[in-house]
Design a protein around this motif. Structure first.
Motif, PDB file in Angstrom:
ATOM      1  N   HIS A 284       5.483   9.667  -4.062  1.00 41.25           N
ATOM      2  CA  HIS A 284       5.916   8.359  -3.566  1.00 41.25           C
ATOM      3  C   HIS A 284       6.577   7.527  -4.654  1.00 41.25           C
ATOM      4  O   HIS A 284       7.561   6.819  -4.389  1.00 41.25           O
ATOM      5  CB  HIS A 284       4.714   7.608  -2.981  1.00 41.25           C
ATOM      6  N   ASP A 285       6.066   7.604  -5.876  1.00 46.29           N
ATOM      7  CA  ASP A 285       6.672   6.825  -6.964  1.00 46.29           C
ATOM      8  C   ASP A 285       8.095   7.288  -7.229  1.00 46.29           C
ATOM      9  O   ASP A 285       9.014   6.467  -7.405  1.00 46.29           O
ATOM     10  CB  ASP A 285       5.832   6.953  -8.236  1.00 46.29           C
ATOM     11  N   LYS A 288      10.412   6.203  -4.334  1.00 53.07           N
ATOM     12  CA  LYS A 288      10.738   4.780  -4.367  1.00 53.07           C
ATOM     13  C   LYS A 288      11.737   4.471  -5.470  1.00 53.07           C
ATOM     14  O   LYS A 288      12.669   3.672  -5.287  1.00 53.07           O
ATOM     15  CB  LYS A 288       9.460   3.974  -4.561  1.00 53.07           C
ATOM     16  N   LYS A 289      11.565   5.113  -6.601  1.00 50.92           N
ATOM     17  CA  LYS A 289      12.392   4.817  -7.769  1.00 50.92           C
ATOM     18  C   LYS A 289      13.752   5.502  -7.720  1.00 50.92           C
ATOM     19  O   LYS A 289      14.760   4.915  -8.150  1.00 50.92           O
ATOM     20  CB  LYS A 289      11.648   5.239  -9.034  1.00 50.92           C
TER      21      LYS A 289
END
Length: 734
Positions: A284-285, A288-289
Motif C-alpha cells: 500500500h505504501d 500510494k507513493k
C-alpha cells in the motif's frame, strides 16, 4: 524423504560429492596422461583473440578464439568475464565448424538458370559490383530510390555489421526504410504504458532476490548463462516461479509452474492481482507513493471472476492461488519477461498486465527487485546518428516504410501493400544478415514474391540459404569473426569487443567492405564511405549519454568488455518515465490506442478470420537451444539435433492416432508443413509446438516445408511487432 538440490548441496560438501563419483571430478587436461589426444589438445594453443558472439541471444557471450598460422582452431568462453564463464553454449562450441563449413560460399556467383534452379556462374567481384550497381541505377532511374529495399535483421548483431556499414549505403541511396520491428516492440508499448520504459535492473543482481519469476522465457534457448544467477538465488533460499505454456527445463525446476493456454496471460495476471488485493498482499505504501489509478484497477478486477480466469487460462485456481501467495509474501521479487509471449495479437496488452502485477506488489526500486525485459542501456547510449551517417538520407520524411514482418506483402507480384495500404512496388532487394524466405512469416508468399523475374535480388551471405537460392547475384559474406566490431549486451550492461579473429576466407567480404565498395561503384564520393572500421566505432562512441561517460575506444580495446554506467538500484530514485512520473495503472496511452485503459482482456482468436479461428490447434514456434533464428543450419554437428519436430500432447496424439516419430502434416490457409511427431506432456491439449525458422531446403522429408509456411504476418496490437504465435493449424498423419 524428498531431497531437493539445495538440501543435497547443503548436506554434503561439494568436493566430497564430486570426488565420490568414481573419479569423475574435473581436472586439468594433460597431454602426457594415457588416452589423451595430443592433436585435440594442441588446438587449444595459439594466439588469443577476443570476440563477442553476435547472435541474437540475451547472453552475448564474450569468447576467446585460438588462432594458429592464421587459422581459427578452438573456441572457449572468456573466463575473465563472470557472466560468460569458461564455456559458450552448444552453438558457440561449433564456431570453428561454422566458419570453415564445407558448403561455405567463397566467391561471387550469378544466376544462369531460372530462379530456384540452382544454376550458377562464378564471376569476379568487379563483375558483381558492375552488375549490381548497373541494375540499381536502372531501377532508381525508372522507379525511384524507394523501389530498392534492404532486408536484414539479426544475422550479425555488431554495431558495424548490423548498422554502421549497411545503413550508410541505404541512407545515401534513399531506399525504402525497413522497419525492423519483428522482435520486442509489442512489449515495448505495453511496458511503456506502465513505467515508461522496457529497461530494468542488472541480472547479475538476481542472486539477491527472494523470488525469481520466469514469465514466458526459456533460458535454455536464449539465456543459458543466466541460469547460474537463478540457481544462485535458489541456493540463497529464493523461490522459483515459472509461467509458460511449454514445460521448459526451468519450468521443471520450479517451485511452482503455471501452464496457461497460449496468449491468456492477461487473464492470468488479472487473477493473480485479484488474489493479491483480496488477501492484502499488495504494497500500500508503494502504491500510494509511486502509482496512479489503483482504485480503477481494483474496480476492474472486481469485474473479473476466478471462474472466467480458470476457464480462459486452463490454470486451476488453487494452483494460481499458491503461486500468488508465494509471490505476494516474498519481500523482493525479480520478474523476467520473455520475448516470445508478446509475439501475439494481444502482446502489448499482456505485457502491460504482467508489469502492473509487479507494481502493486511494490517490486521496483531496490536491489533484488525489478522487471527485466530488454536491457538496452549499453546499446541505446551510442551515437546512432553519427555511426550510421543518418544525415546522408535526404528523404526521411517521404520514404515509404515497410514492416519486415510484412515482407511477403511488400514484394507481392501484383498487389504490394504496407501497413494495410497500397505501397510502391519493390524492384530491387538486397538481403544481408538475414534469410527472409525462411525467417519471415507466410514463407510460401515470401517465396512467391522472391521468384518474381522483375525483382532483382542480391544476397550477401556465406552459405546457400532459402533466400540465396532465389537470388540473381550472390556475393560471399565474411563471418562476424573476419572483421572488427563491437557488440553491446541487451541483458546485462556490457559493451564488448569483437576483435578480428582471422582474415576473410576465400573472396568473402565483411558487411562494411561490401557496402563501402558498392557505394564507390554507385559513384558515391562522400567521406563517410572512405573510413575504416575503427573510425565507425569511434563515431558510435562519440556520445554524451551518461551510460558511456569515461568509456573510450582505447578502454574497450584494452579491457575487452566494459560495464556501462547505469544507476543502481534501477528506479531507486522513485522516478518513472511516464508523463506523470509514476507507474500508471490507468493509462490514457492505452485508451488512445483503443484499448481498455486498465486491463484489456482481448484474445488473438477474436481477431482471426473464421477459417483459421475454427482450426483445432494453436501453433507455438519458439526458439530451441541448438539454433539461433536461421543460423547454424550449415553446421553438421548442429544438424544432428532435429529442428523439424512437432510436440503434441498425449491426449491429442491418442485422439488423432499419432505415435512418437510418426510423420504428421500441419496445415492452414497459408499452406502446409511436415514434421516428426513428439508426444509429450510438455504441451497441453490444443497446443502444438514446432521450432521457429527451420529452412525449407533442409526439410528432411524433402517436401520444401517449414514452420513459417503456416505462421501469420498480421501485426500485434501495438508496436508493429510480429505475431507468429497467434497462428492456428489443423493436424493429420502424413
Amino acid at each position: 524423504m524428498k531431497l531437493d538440490r539445495r538440501k543435497f548441496l547443503k548436506g554434503v560438501g561439494a568436493t566430497s560429492v564430486f570426488t565420490s563419483l568414481s573419479g569423475l571430478a574435473p581436472g586439468v587436461a594433460n597431454a602426457k596422461q594415457p588416452g589423451s589426444h595430443n592433436g585435440l589438445l594442441d588446438k587449444r594453443n595459439g594466439e588469443v583473440k577476443y570476440h563477442t558472439c553476435a547472435r541474437n541471444c540475451a547472453d552475448r557471450c564474450l569468447l576467446k578464439f585460438r588462432v594458429q598460422n592464421g587459422r581459427m582452431t578452438y573456441v572457449s568462453g572468456a573466463e575473465e568475464q563472470e557472466k560468460t564463464g569458461t564455456s559458450p553454449c552448444v552453438k558457440g562450441h561449433t564456431y570453428v565448424q561454422y566458419t570453415y563449413a564445407a558448403d561455405r560460399i567463397l566467391h561471387p556467383m550469378k544466376r544462369v538458370g531460372k530462379k530456384g534452379e540452382g544454376k550458377w556462374k562464378r564471376i569476379t567481384w568487379d563483375e558483381a559490383y558492375a552488375e549490381i550497381s548497373t541494375r540499381l541505377k536502372q531501377v532508381i532511374a525508372e522507379h525511384g530510390p524507394e523501389a530498392v529495399l534492404p532486408y536484414s535483421y539479426s544475422g550479425h548483431e555488431g554495431m558495424i555489421g548490423k548498422y554502421g556499414g549497411p545503413c550508410r549505403f541505404f541512407h545515401k541511396l534513399g531506399s525504402s526504410q525497413l522497419d525492423r520491428l519483428v522482435c520486442v516492440f509489442a512489449a515495448y508499448e505495453g511496458l511503456k504504458s506502465v513505467t515508461g520504459t522496457w529497461r530494468g535492473p542488472d541480472p547479475e543482481d538476481n542472486p539477491l532476490t527472494d523470488c525469481y519469476i520466469a514469465w514466458g522465457q526459456n533460458e535454455t534457448a536464449t539465456n543459458v548463462h543466466g541460469i547460474k544467477y537463478i540457481h544462485r538465488a535458489m541456493d540463497n533460499g529464493a523461490k522459483l516461479l515459472v509461467v509458460n505454456p511449454i514445460r521448459t527445463p526451468i519450468a521443471s525446476q520450479a517451485d511452482i509452474w503455471l501452464q496457461p493456454r497460449p496468449s491468456t496471460d492477461t487473464h492470468l495476471a488479472a487473477g493473480i492481482m485479484k488474489y493479491l488485493v483480496e488477501k492484502d498482499l499488495v504494497d500500500h505504501d508503494f502504491i500510494k507513493k509511486s502509482t496512479l489509478g489503483y482504485d480503477e484497477l481494483v474496480a476492474r478486477l472486481n469485474e473479473i471472476s476466478y471462474d472466467e480466469v480458470e476457464q480462459i487460462t486452463g490454470v486451476p485456481r488453487e494452483k494460481m492461488f499458491e503461486f500468488a501467495k508465494v509471490y505476494g509474501e516474498s519481500p523482493k521479487s525479480v520478474l523476467r519477461l520473455g520475448y516470445g509471449m508478446q509475439r501475439n495479437f494481444n502482446g502489448a496488452r499482456m505485457s502491460r498486465a504482467i508489469a502492473m502485477m509487479h507494481a502493486i506488489t511494490g517490486n521496483f526500486g531496490e536491489i533484488g527487485n525489478g522487471f527485466v525485459y530488454d536491457n538496452v542501456q549499453a546499446d541505446d547510449g551510442m551515437n546512432y546518428a553519427k555511426g550510421t551517417a543518418s544525415h546522408l538520407r535526404t528523404n526521411y520524411k517521404t520514404a515509404q516504410h515497410i514492416n519486415m514482418t510484412e515482407i511477403a506483402k511488400a514484394i507481392h507480384p501484383t498487389n504490394p501493400t504496407a501497413y494495410g495500404k497500397p505501397s510502391k512496388p519493390i524492384h530491387a532487394l538486397i538481403n544481408y544478415n538475414g534469410n527472409f524466405v525462411a525467417v519471415a512469416p507466410d514463407s510460401n508468399a515470401c517465396r512467391l514474391g522472391a521468384m518474381r523475374e522483375d525483382l532483382f535480388l542480391v544476397v550477401h551471405d556465406f552459405i546457400m540459404t532459402d533466400t540465396a537460392e532465389l537470388a540473381d547475384i550472390i556475393v560471399p559474406a565474411a563471418t562476424q569473426f573476419e572483421s572488427d566490431d563491437y557488440c553491446p549486451d541487451y541483458n546485462c550492461y556490457y559493451q564488448q569487443i569483437c576483435e578480428k579473429v582471422i582474415e576473410p576466407v576465400g573472396e568473402s567480404k565483411d558487411n562494411w567492405t561490401f557496402f563501402k565498395e558498392l557505394a564507390q561503384h554507385m559513384g558515391y564520393d562522400d567521406p563517410e564511405f572512405k573510413v575504416d572500421h575503427e573510425q565507425i566505432l569511434r563515431d558510435f562512441l562519440d556520445t554524451d549519454d551518461y551510460a558511456y561517460e569515461g568509456i573510450t575506444y582505447e578502454k574497450i580495446a584494452k579491457e575487452k568488455f566494459v560495464k556501462v554506467n547505469v544507476p543502481k538500484p534501477f528506479f531507486g530514485d522513485g522516478k518513472y518515465f511516464t508523463e506523470s512520473g509514476k507507474i500508471e495503472l490507468y493509462s490514457d496511452y492505452m485508451k488512445k490506442a483503443g484499448f481498455d485503459p486498465v486491463i484489456d482482456l482481448g484474445l488473438p482468436e477474436d481477431e482471426m478470420i473464421p477459417e483459421e479461428r475454427d482450426l483445432p490447434f494453436r501453433l507455438l514456434s519458439p526458439a530451441i537451444p541448438q539454433r539461433a533464428n536461421s543460423s547454424f543450419y550449415n553446421v553438421k554437428y548442429i544438424r544432428n539435433f532435429p529442428a523439424y519436430f512437432a510436440k503434441i500432447s498425449p491426449a491429442d496424439a491418442e485422439k488423432y492416432g499419432i505415435k512418437n516419430n510418426d510423420r504428421i502434416r500441419l496445415n492452414n490457409h497459408r499452406g502446409e508443413a511436415y514434421f516428426v511427431a513428439q508426444v509429450t506432456s510438455q504441451v497441453i491439449p490444443g497446443t502444438i509446438m514446432a521450432p521457429k525458422n527451420n529452412w525449407r531446403r533442409m526439410d528432411p522429408q524433402g517436401l520444401n516445408s517449414c514452420t513459417n509456411n503456416l505462421t501469420t504476418d498480421k501485426l500485434t496490437d501495438m508496436g508493429g511487432c510480429s505475431a507468429y504465435h497467434s497462428t492456428r493449424v489443423g493436424l493429420s498423419k502424413a
